[in-house]
Design a protein around this motif. Structure first.
Motif, PDB file in Angstrom:
ATOM      1  N   GLU A  19      10.608  42.212 -23.023  1.00  0.00           N
ATOM      2  CA  GLU A  19      11.044  40.945 -23.803  1.00  0.00           C
ATOM      3  C   GLU A  19      10.692  39.766 -22.995  1.00  0.00           C
ATOM      4  OE1 GLU A  19      14.626  43.145 -26.512  1.00  0.00           O
ATOM      5  OE2 GLU A  19      14.999  42.024 -24.727  1.00  0.00           O
ATOM      6  N   ASN A  20      10.888  39.561 -21.722  1.00  0.00           N
ATOM      7  CA  ASN A  20      10.846  38.493 -20.902  1.00  0.00           C
ATOM      8  C   ASN A  20       9.217  38.103 -20.867  1.00  0.00           C
ATOM      9  OD1 ASN A  20      13.515  38.061 -20.782  1.00  0.00           O
ATOM     10  ND2 ASN A  20      13.404  38.886 -18.679  1.00  0.00           N
ATOM     11  N   ASP A  21       8.583  39.382 -20.487  1.00  0.00           N
ATOM     12  CA  ASP A  21       7.111  39.214 -20.401  1.00  0.00           C
ATOM     13  C   ASP A  21       6.446  38.838 -21.574  1.00  0.00           C
ATOM     14  OD1 ASP A  21       7.160  40.195 -17.870  1.00  0.00           O
ATOM     15  OD2 ASP A  21       6.666  42.419 -18.331  1.00  0.00           O
ATOM     16  N   ILE A  22       6.742  39.170 -22.794  1.00  0.00           N
ATOM     17  CA  ILE A  22       6.049  38.700 -24.107  1.00  0.00           C
ATOM     18  C   ILE A  22       6.531  37.226 -24.338  1.00  0.00           C
ATOM     19  CG2 ILE A  22       7.880  39.478 -25.611  1.00  0.00           C
ATOM     20  CD1 ILE A  22       4.074  39.727 -26.145  1.00  0.00           C
ATOM     21  N   ASP A  23       7.815  36.643 -23.954  1.00  0.00           N
ATOM     22  CA  ASP A  23       7.960  35.575 -24.131  1.00  0.00           C
ATOM     23  C   ASP A  23       7.244  34.494 -23.178  1.00  0.00           C
ATOM     24  OD1 ASP A  23       9.860  35.807 -26.143  1.00  0.00           O
ATOM     25  OD2 ASP A  23      11.564  35.694 -24.978  1.00  0.00           O
ATOM     26  N   ALA A  24       7.270  35.136 -21.754  1.00  0.00           N
ATOM     27  CA  ALA A  24       6.049  34.488 -20.934  1.00  0.00           C
ATOM     28  C   ALA A  24       4.557  34.099 -21.497  1.00  0.00           C
ATOM     29  CB  ALA A  24       6.161  34.992 -19.614  1.00  0.00           C
ATOM     30  N   LEU A  25       4.462  35.323 -22.072  1.00  0.00           N
ATOM     31  CA  LEU A  25       2.881  35.385 -22.444  1.00  0.00           C
ATOM     32  C   LEU A  25       2.778  34.171 -23.628  1.00  0.00           C
ATOM     33  CD1 LEU A  25      -0.028  36.584 -23.074  1.00  0.00           C
ATOM     34  CD2 LEU A  25       1.240  37.760 -24.672  1.00  0.00           C
TER      35      LEU A  25
END
Length: 106
Positions: A19-25
């Motif tokens: 979830e954190n990675d997709i928000d960063a993307l």
């Protein structure tokens, strides 16, 4: 073989990381689209310059948003499984209407 509790903890940790990675993307893709548009304006180039690239970046950002929606829904499903199995969870209650259609924010 892992216990169900250890499996649940690992799944929770990986889900939060994803979830954190997709928000960063989403943040990076949006920022890049903004940088391309700003560079065009600052360079004094016509509006058609970089137009396709900007549209592709915006499309990628929208698709990332759709992925994020699916992750939130998966999170809700996994939270429900954990509650049914009587595993403690720190997840918030349902954060998205699962029946709501996906749409681009205006």
């Amino acid at each position: 073989m892992m216990t169900p509790q250890v499996s649940a903890m690992r799944i929770a940790r990986e889900l939060q990381s994803l979830e954190n990675d997709i928000d960063a993307l989403i943040a990076k893709a949006g920022a890049l689209a903004g940088q391309v548009a700003t560079a065009r304006v600052d360079g004094g180039y016509p509006a058609a310059t970089g137009h396709r690239a900007i549209l592709k970046l915006l499309s990628a950002t929208q698709k990332a948003g759709e992925i994020r929606s699916d992750l939130v829904r998966a999170h809700e499903d996994l939270r429900h499984i954990a509650e049914t199995a009587d595993f403690p969870t720190a997840c918030p209650p349902q954060a998205v209407d699962q029946d709501a259609p996906l749409r681009v924010a205006s």
